[in-house]
Motif scaffolding. Structure first.
Motif, PDB file in Angstrom:
ATOM      1  N   ASP A 155      33.352  25.261  38.444  1.00  0.00           N
ATOM      2  CA  ASP A 155      33.202  23.809  38.421  1.00  0.00           C
ATOM      3  C   ASP A 155      34.431  23.092  37.866  1.00  0.00           C
ATOM      4  OD1 ASP A 155      32.945  24.843  35.969  1.00  0.00           O
ATOM      5  OD2 ASP A 155      31.137  23.722  35.399  1.00  0.00           O
ATOM      6  N   ASP A 156      35.556  23.788  37.766  1.00  0.00           N
ATOM      7  CA  ASP A 156      36.743  23.136  37.212  1.00  0.00           C
ATOM      8  C   ASP A 156      37.415  22.291  38.292  1.00  0.00           C
ATOM      9  OD1 ASP A 156      38.974  22.270  35.957  1.00  0.00           O
ATOM     10  OD2 ASP A 156      39.524  24.221  35.121  1.00  0.00           O
ATOM     11  N   ALA A 157      36.818  21.147  38.582  1.00  0.00           N
ATOM     12  CA  ALA A 157      37.276  20.304  39.695  1.00  0.00           C
ATOM     13  C   ALA A 157      38.665  19.735  39.438  1.00  0.00           C
ATOM     14  CB  ALA A 157      36.282  19.165  39.936  1.00  0.00           C
ATOM     15  N   ALA A 158      38.957  19.463  38.170  1.00  0.00           N
ATOM     16  CA  ALA A 158      40.264  18.864  37.853  1.00  0.00           C
ATOM     17  C   ALA A 158      41.400  19.818  38.208  1.00  0.00           C
ATOM     18  CB  ALA A 158      40.322  18.516  36.361  1.00  0.00           C
ATOM     19  N   GLY A 207      50.243  24.346  35.528  1.00  0.00           N
ATOM     20  CA  GLY A 207      49.813  24.794  34.211  1.00  0.00           C
ATOM     21  C   GLY A 207      48.605  25.713  34.272  1.00  0.00           C
ATOM     22  N   ALA A 208      48.198  26.124  35.493  1.00  0.00           N
ATOM     23  CA  ALA A 208      47.003  26.970  35.635  1.00  0.00           C
ATOM     24  C   ALA A 208      47.364  28.433  35.411  1.00  0.00           C
ATOM     25  CB  ALA A 208      46.421  26.796  37.035  1.00  0.00           C
ATOM     26  N   VAL A 255      41.689  29.546  43.439  1.00  0.00           N
ATOM     27  CA  VAL A 255      41.725  28.284  44.179  1.00  0.00           C
ATOM     28  C   VAL A 255      42.394  28.488  45.540  1.00  0.00           C
ATOM     29  CG1 VAL A 255      42.623  25.925  44.184  1.00  0.00           C
ATOM     30  CG2 VAL A 255      41.706  26.914  42.065  1.00  0.00           C
ATOM     31  N   LEU A 256      43.457  29.288  45.552  1.00  0.00           N
ATOM     32  CA  LEU A 256      44.142  29.554  46.823  1.00  0.00           C
ATOM     33  C   LEU A 256      43.219  30.312  47.775  1.00  0.00           C
ATOM     34  CD1 LEU A 256      47.729  30.499  45.559  1.00  0.00           C
ATOM     35  CD2 LEU A 256      46.970  28.338  46.577  1.00  0.00           C
ATOM     36  N   LEU A 257      42.424  31.244  47.227  1.00  0.00           N
ATOM     37  CA  LEU A 257      41.478  32.004  48.043  1.00  0.00           C
ATOM     38  C   LEU A 257      40.454  31.062  48.683  1.00  0.00           C
ATOM     39  CD1 LEU A 257      40.693  34.872  48.865  1.00  0.00           C
ATOM     40  CD2 LEU A 257      39.450  35.097  46.706  1.00  0.00           C
TER      41      LEU A 257
END
Lengths: 405, 405
Positions: free
Chosen positions: B346-349, B373-374, B382-384
């Motif tokens: 749920d880390d939408a930001a 900064g991830a 996220v890329l997946l």
């Protein structure tokens, strides 16, 4: 930073002949018994001029153990000069103006060169193209294409006037003479009676537009052993050697070996492993020679070689640094650089010690100096004496041995 | 010290099939939309098994921005398994027993392989021989000679069943079956309906004595884009790739590129620069590929490669170290190695930040991590997601870009 070769600007070369007296001395020394090219250079460096070396010769050979020494006569040298003049040939002497700088730098440069044509042609930026006498149609096409394309870049072709690849390369280089090309033939026999005789007309065209060169006396018919020696001249006149179709153990591979020894680039055209004429080139490529497909590959290799010697004052010529202190282009009769005298002529104990250490098995000069306790310069003198007496065998890599008596 | 290749002792390979359930899951995942080979491996590593990856797929794709996700149905997978069984083919799954270890190590191994013949053939020490369809008589002779001579050294030949060099190499390798030789054909279409059809009989003989392998579903007819993908399998099954007669920009050069990327040896047979079919091989040799004249040159190159990886536990296989943590040969249904969960779903930001940084121009993943900064693992998730939503373009060298919508 990439060093670009400035191929378009050949340096102007003035070609004064050595004086008549010096030419005769140089020839006499070169034609004396047991005086090969490297011994000639050693003697001239040691004594300062061919004339002084000739004076010293009998004593040196005597101390080396020769019963008598065969010094070539003035008459023999005069006859060679007359024959050369009659053949329209020019004599060049190592260390004197006109002698090609690239060739002067090899380990055993010819002391004298006979040239038919323009001696300045020998100082042109050149590439050797060598290969099989029984070349295939494809091999001949490659030779022609490379020689012509190099000529258009003002790079002349050096080859050996043989049938096959050599002849094709010479002919193609001549065909682009009006675009900057040209060619030099280094022959095994003399420059007057060229071999093979069916290339006499080709040799004439080369002499008109470029040069035919040989270290052999006028009148000498080539023998088998002359061809490998000639190959060192082909490589020595060139910045690089390109091999096209050469079987294993062929003369062209000898030229490639000389090129490596002389620090010149070695390049080879590949071919099918099923054709025996590809064996030599493919083997060289496996050993690190540059694979050549067309003229651009040659230019690239020359540029790469030049960029690796950027710190070297000779970088602009694309040539390796001189071997030891090769002399510059001096005026006739000026003294050559001289080594100081070292072994006292009467140091019999030293001579005996060194001779006892020598045998039929080759040994390194450095090892000999260590074992004998002799300074290197004194050792060099004693070895020179033995050489002139016909008792010393010099091998590649600084090895020496006694010759069987 | 010289590492000798022990080519005479192939390791025994047990070939249990994956369980029926796992085979179906593996196939469903492999045939799902936007799941290419590297994504399949990434998903299985991330979630621990094909089954768990399938469960996660809809959520992941949804977070990546897909309206809906097309997961292959159980029925589709069942039909593929039935068609494979009917064709007498065996299914191998990446990370499971029987899957060839050399192929498992490449950057994008096929998730599943259909094999006609003996799957153990894929684990034999093998050399790829590839080349022109319109090969010359000389090229075909070289292909035959190398394949047969390699076979006599118990090195099998891998090729692509194409006309020309491929067919000659397969056939010659089969001809020395009683001396230790053999061959594997990696095909672009399915293993049942081989292309070209006039090689159907050859394919049958290969399946009888070795193996025909493909990652394509049974029934797929090959299209142009399948051939380059097939070439990565040819290189991936092999210790080295030998190129025989390949024109510039040919498929064989693509195989050589894959071999380099996979850390396998690249070798090439030279030819005359005047024959366009020599262009590829000669160019590769100039770039550092080993020039091959006969089988001894191949053995020498393999030994040299093995000796440079002596410190590596994989040295005995002559293979490069595994890419990241490629799994060993696990028993069916044992869990795969799993990465820890990282990005909170749920880390939408974080997602928005990464997506905003991406554009149509490729950017390095590392750079993306720095700018966002991830943590790398969260970025990978996220890329997946974006990949599964069909919105991410992965390029060689760890570059990623958005696909145009």
């Amino acid at each position: 930073m990439q060093a670009r070769l400035d191929l378009k600007r050949p340096e102007p070369v003035a070609v004064p002949k050595p004086s008549q007296a010096e030419a005769l001395d140089a020839l006499r020394l070169a034609r004396s018994r047991n005086v090969g090219p490297s011994t000639w250079v050693r003697l001239v460096r040691r004594f300062g001029s061919p004339a002084r070396a000739l004076e010293a010769l009998p004593d040196l050979a005597g101390r080396g153990g020769a019963a008598g020494v065969t010094v070539a006569s003035i008459g023999q040298a005069e006859r060679e000069v007359e024959a050369g003049a009659a053949a329209g040939a020019t004599l060049l002497v190592w260390g004197r103006a006109g002698y090609p700088a690239a060739l002067a730098r090899i380990p055993d440069p010819p002391p004298v060169l006979w040239v038919r044509g323009d001696p300045a042609a020998l100082s042109r930026p050149s590439i050797a193209i060598v290969g099989a006498r029984n070349a295939s149609a494809v091999g001949l096409r490659m030779a022609r294409a490379l020689a012509a394309d190099l000529g258009r870049q003002c790079l002349w072709t050096v080859s050996g006037l043989a049938r096959g690849v050599d002849g094709a390369a010479h002919d193609a280089a001549l065909s682009v003479a009006d675009e900057g090309g040209g060619t030099v033939a280094a022959v095994a026999g003399c420059v007057r009676d060229v071999y093979p005789s069916d290339h006499a007309a080709l040799a004439e065209r080369i002499a008109q537009a470029g040069a035919v060169v040989s270290e052999a006396p006028i009148g000498l018919a080539p023998q088998g052993r002359h061809f490998p020696r000639r190959n060192r001249v082909i490589a020595g006149l060139s910045r690089a050697v390109i091999l096209i179709e050469a079987a294993a153990r062929s003369g062209s591979l000898i030229t490639a070996d000389f090129a490596l020894e002389q620090g010149r680039e070695v390049l080879a055209v590949p071919g099918s492993p099923l054709d025996p004429r590809s064996e030599g080139g493919n083997a060289l490529i496996r050993q690190g020679a540059t694979l050549v497909r067309h003229v651009d590959d040659v230019i690239e290799a020359l540029e790469a070689a030049a960029s690796t010697v950027l710190d070297d004052p000779d970088a602009a010529t694309g040539l390796p640094a001189p071997q030891a202190e090769a002399p510059g282009l001096a005026e006739p009769d000026a003294p050559f650089a001289r080594s100081p005298l070292s072994a006292a002529p009467d140091d019999a104990a030293l001579r005996a010690r060194i001779r006892d250490l020598l045998g039929l098995a080759p040994v390194e000069e450095d090892e000999l100096a260590r074992l004998s306790g002799a300074p290197l310069s004194a050792l060099a003198d004693v070895l020179l004496e033995l050489e002139l007496a016909g008792r010393l065998d010099r091998r590649p890599g600084g090895l020496v041995a006694l010759l069987p008596e």
